[in-house]
Write a protein that holds these residues in place. Structure first.
Motif, PDB file in Angstrom:
ATOM      1  N   ALA A  97      10.914   7.070  -7.720  1.00  0.00           N
ATOM      2  CA  ALA A  97      11.864   8.168  -7.489  1.00  0.00           C
ATOM      3  C   ALA A  97      12.486   8.622  -8.804  1.00  0.00           C
ATOM      4  N   GLU A  98      12.839   7.667  -9.651  1.00  0.00           N
ATOM      5  CA  GLU A  98      13.478   8.009 -10.931  1.00  0.00           C
ATOM      6  C   GLU A  98      12.600   8.897 -11.809  1.00  0.00           C
ATOM      7  N   GLU A  99      11.287   8.742 -11.623  1.00  0.00           N
ATOM      8  CA  GLU A  99      10.371   9.555 -12.444  1.00  0.00           C
ATOM      9  C   GLU A  99       9.834  10.757 -11.669  1.00  0.00           C
ATOM     10  N   GLY A 100      10.425  11.027 -10.515  1.00  0.00           N
ATOM     11  CA  GLY A 100      10.078  12.228  -9.750  1.00  0.00           C
ATOM     12  C   GLY A 100       8.768  12.144  -8.970  1.00  0.00           C
ATOM     13  N   VAL A 101       8.327  10.915  -8.677  1.00  0.00           N
ATOM     14  CA  VAL A 101       7.125  10.773  -7.837  1.00  0.00           C
ATOM     15  C   VAL A 101       7.576  10.634  -6.387  1.00  0.00           C
ATOM     16  N   PHE A 102       7.012  11.476  -5.526  1.00  0.00           N
ATOM     17  CA  PHE A 102       7.405  11.437  -4.114  1.00  0.00           C
ATOM     18  C   PHE A 102       6.599  10.366  -3.370  1.00  0.00           C
TER      19      PHE A 102
ATOM     20  N   ARG B 172       0.855  -1.183   0.000  1.00  0.00           N
ATOM     21  CA  ARG B 172       0.000   0.000   0.000  1.00  0.00           C
ATOM     22  C   ARG B 172       0.894   1.237   0.000  1.00  0.00           C
ATOM     23  N   LEU B 173       0.735   2.083  -0.989  1.00  0.00           N
ATOM     24  CA  LEU B 173       1.619   3.235  -1.145  1.00  0.00           C
ATOM     25  C   LEU B 173       0.831   4.537  -1.122  1.00  0.00           C
ATOM     26  N   GLN B 174       1.443   5.531  -0.507  1.00  0.00           N
ATOM     27  CA  GLN B 174       0.877   6.873  -0.600  1.00  0.00           C
ATOM     28  C   GLN B 174       1.902   7.753  -1.307  1.00  0.00           C
ATOM     29  N   VAL B 175       1.458   8.421  -2.361  1.00  0.00           N
ATOM     30  CA  VAL B 175       2.371   9.210  -3.186  1.00  0.00           C
ATOM     31  C   VAL B 175       1.804  10.623  -3.365  1.00  0.00           C
ATOM     32  N   ASP B 176       2.561  11.465  -4.085  1.00  0.00           N
ATOM     33  CA  ASP B 176       2.024  12.812  -4.324  1.00  0.00           C
ATOM     34  C   ASP B 176       1.236  12.879  -5.629  1.00  0.00           C
TER      35      ASP B 176
END
Ligand code: ATP
Length: 306
Positions: free
Chosen positions: A276-281, A229-233
């Motif tokens: 991270a490589e694609e700039g997603v926090f 389960r991930l939370q991203v921006d």
């Protein structure tokens, strides 16, 4: 037929215009620990009241140990029921309270009291009065009362409600023992879903008087998938990354930029690196199983849309 302890067919109970139970077809097989799961007001107590004869159905039927209609009364003697907390004298101890009920109910043999106390592990309370019992002890004494008549089928309405984790664990162990050592079939209702997850062999999900589903514990385990389960921006961007970089469509987008990924479970680093490589926090990532509670909430959600 002998294997079915309880079945209801189209069981309905109306209070005025409201249906507390609405066409319930439920089946409890011998040897099961059946978890009747439902939120407050779902109709759990109503169902138990109908089965135990404390209330009469508006329509539909109940079959207990293969018998129905006027034969039900005799079969009910083979059941033990706790609906509300039994009223015990605050000034008497465990033994005296049970002995009072044993005589009142005409249960033969004083050893019935001792046997029931042993089962719930309340033999050592000495002269301690009921008013000084902990909540767990009070609830165990209630169970002992239902066990005195040596029932083959036990119906318990929210028996572990309000107990601390240790009390819950004791009750679970007790249910397991009764089930395995005495072959007692048990129906337990609960709105605290996690309470029953370790002990029930089968579940019925009740919502607004309707039985949404009956499912074995095994089936439930299979359906409750483990996920990351991930939370991203930015959940939309993360979805594209999952699809293109990680080559998977096994994920679900939830509200609040949260995603559940059912693939790559063994390599969370690869997932965080791709983001991270694609700039997603990445704010948080945890491995979790879709527990009973989530499953039930999803089920109710589905019911509302139906
Ligand atoms: P809880 O855990 O809160 O007791 P429950 O699942 O046991 O919930 P029930 O007590 O069976 O639910 O109630 C089901 C519905 O029937 C509720 O809407 C309740 O208000 C209604 N109801 C129950 N008993 C009566 C009654 N005697 N008169 C009128 N309505 C009732």
């Amino acid at each position: 037929m002998e294997d079915i302890v309880l079945s209801t067919h189209g069981l309905t109970r109306a209070y005025g215009r409201a249906l507390a139970l609405d066409g319930v077809d439920l089946t409890v097989r011998r040897g099961e620990i059946y978890g009747l799961i439902g939120r407050n007001g779902a109709g759990k107590s109503t169902l138990l009241r109908l089965v135990s004869g404390q209330s009469v159905p508006t329509s539909g039927s109940i079959r207990l140990f293969g018998k129905t209609g006027s034969d039900l009364r005799r079969e009910r003697a083979r059941t033990g029921v706790i609906l509300e907390a039994p009223s015990f004298s605050p000034f008497l101890g465990a033994r005296e309270n049970l002995e009072y009920y044993r005589i009142q109910r005409g249960i033969p043999g004083q050893d019935a009291v001792e046997e029931a106390l042993e089962l719930v592990e309340l033999t050592d309370t000495g002269s301690k009065k009921f008013k000084n019992f902990s909540l767990g002890m009070k609830q165990r004494l209630g169970l002992a009362l239902a066990l005195m008549s040596r029932p083959e089928f036990l119906l318990l309405d929210e028996p572990i409600n309000g107990l601390d984790p240790e009390g819950v664990a004791q009750f679970r162990e007790l249910f397991r023992r009764l089930n395995q050592e005495r072959q007692t079939t048990i129906l337990i209702s609960s709105h605290v879903l996690s309470e029953l997850s370790a002990v029930a062999t089968c579940y019925g999900f009740l919502e607004r008087g309707r039985l949404l589903e009956e499912i074995t514990a095994q089936e439930l385990r299979e359906r409750c998938q483990v996920c990351l389960r991930l939370q991203v921006d930015d959940a939309v961007k993360a979805s594209v990354i999952f699809h293109i970089k990680l080559g998977t469509d096994a994920f679900k987008v939830l509200p609040d930029n949260t995603l559940e990924l059912y693939d790559h479970l063994d390599c969370p680093q690869a997932v965080s690196q791709a983001l991270a490589e694609e700039g997603v926090f990445l704010q948080s990532m945890e491995r979790r199983g879709s527990d009973l509670e989530t499953y039930f909430l999803d089920l109710i959600g589905g019911g509302h849309h139906a």
